[in-house]
Design a protein around this motif. Structure first.
Motif, short mmCIF file in Angstrom:
data_model
loop_
_atom_site.label_atom_id
_atom_site.label_comp_id
_atom_site.label_asym_id
_atom_site.label_seq_id
_atom_site.Cartn_x
_atom_site.Cartn_y
_atom_site.Cartn_z
N GLN A 110 0.81 -1.22 0.00
CA GLN A 110 0.00 0.00 0.00
C GLN A 110 0.84 1.27 0.00
N ALA A 111 2.04 1.18 0.56
CA ALA A 111 2.92 2.35 0.59
C ALA A 111 3.75 2.47 -0.69
N GLY A 112 3.53 1.55 -1.64
CA GLY A 112 4.25 1.61 -2.91
C GLY A 112 5.51 0.78 -2.96
N GLN A 113 5.89 0.15 -1.84
CA GLN A 113 7.09 -0.67 -1.84
C GLN A 113 6.88 -1.91 -2.69
N GLN A 114 7.91 -2.31 -3.42
CA GLN A 114 7.81 -3.42 -4.35
C GLN A 114 8.83 -4.51 -4.03
N GLN A 115 8.40 -5.75 -4.27
CA GLN A 115 9.29 -6.89 -4.17
C GLN A 115 9.00 -7.83 -5.33
N THR A 116 10.01 -8.61 -5.71
CA THR A 116 9.86 -9.56 -6.81
C THR A 116 10.18 -10.97 -6.32
N PHE A 117 9.37 -11.93 -6.79
CA PHE A 117 9.51 -13.32 -6.37
C PHE A 117 9.52 -14.23 -7.58
N VAL A 118 10.12 -15.41 -7.42
CA VAL A 118 10.14 -16.42 -8.48
C VAL A 118 9.58 -17.72 -7.92
N LYS A 119 9.09 -18.58 -8.82
CA LYS A 119 8.53 -19.86 -8.38
C LYS A 119 9.61 -20.71 -7.74
N SER A 120 9.25 -21.36 -6.65
CA SER A 120 10.16 -22.29 -6.01
C SER A 120 10.46 -23.45 -6.95
N SER A 121 11.74 -23.81 -7.04
CA SER A 121 12.15 -24.91 -7.93
C SER A 121 13.10 -25.84 -7.18
#
Length: 243
Positions: A110-121
């Motif tokens: 909500q504060a605009g902070q971003q994170q990126t994730f990848v599928k577990s392999s």
């Protein structure tokens, strides 16, 4: 979010604004950026702090369920379709926006902070505890390989840290856990800490990682008896070097 669109309608609704099917969101997503930063061989605490606070998401579109872990606490919420993406809603009004970009899951708070994730392999099993996939991948990356005891008891032995929390080659302990966040990590202050045990009896230690060099120190508690422990490095227990 209680008034979520039915899945069929949601798929139609999103069809014009995304190439991904709703089921593409399903599964366990881990914070690979935090793992990559830690793998460079410096401070684990600093790497996790720079790329946190969330380390794993688990999404189930059919159940409209979303959950995430920060390595210490977990949250469960509702997954629903929004205008151009999906969103996860939690108690207290917290809403996270979820959007796929290729093989990556982008999460915006909500504060605009971003994170990126990848599928577990490989893909995590349905009954895998929340957070365990990130922890396993981190252990594989951060402590992989053969570590030789250069100084300390058992000098000359080869130490191996497995991704399931077992350790071989150290005289005494056969289990370990890295302190990622929460009270376990906070007790170390600016120091990295881990737990070593055998037969469910163990103690915390302070460690310092510098590339292929790993120092493990006895933990000295500098806090008063009625205060949260404040662990500082004491005598060095082991010096390990990775071959």
């Amino acid at each position: 979010m209680r008034h979520a669109l039915p899945l069929a309608l949601a798929a139609l609704f999103l069809g014009g604004c995304a190439s991904h099917k709703p089921e593409d969101y399903n599964g366990t997503w881990i914070n690979q950026a935090a793992i990559d930063a830690a793998a460079k061989g410096g401070s684990l605490r600093q790497a996790l702090a720079a790329h946190g606070p969330v380390f794993e998401w688990k999404l189930d579109v059919s159940r409209q369920h979303a959950s995430y872990s920060n390595g210490f606490e977990a949250a469960d919420g509702n997954l629903s379709a929004a205008e151009k993406h999906w969103q996860a809603s939690f108690e207290g009004g917290q809403v996270e926006q979820l959007e796929l970009d290729g093989d990556e899951l982008n999460v915006t708070g909500q504060a605009g902070q971003q994170q990126t994730f990848v599928k577990s392999s490989p893909p995590a099993s349905a009954d895998a505890p929340l957070g365990s996939s990130f922890e396993k991948a981190l252990y594989q990356s951060y402590l992989k390989g053969d570590w030789k005891i250069v100084e300390g008891q058992g000098q000359g032995a080869v130490v191996r840290f497995a991704d399931n929390g077992s350790v071989s080659g150290l005289p005494g302990p056969d289990r370990y856990a890295l302190c990622l966040t929460g009270d376990c990590a906070n007790m170390g202050g600016a120091n990295d800490t881990l737990w070593l045990e055998r037969n469910q009896r163990g103690a915390p230690f302070v460690f310092k990682r510098d590339g292929d060099r790993l120092e493990i120190f006895q933990a000295v508690n500098r806090a008063q008896a009625d205060e949260m422990p404040q662990l500082a490095p004491g005598a060095r227990q082991w010096l390990l070097e990775r071959s």
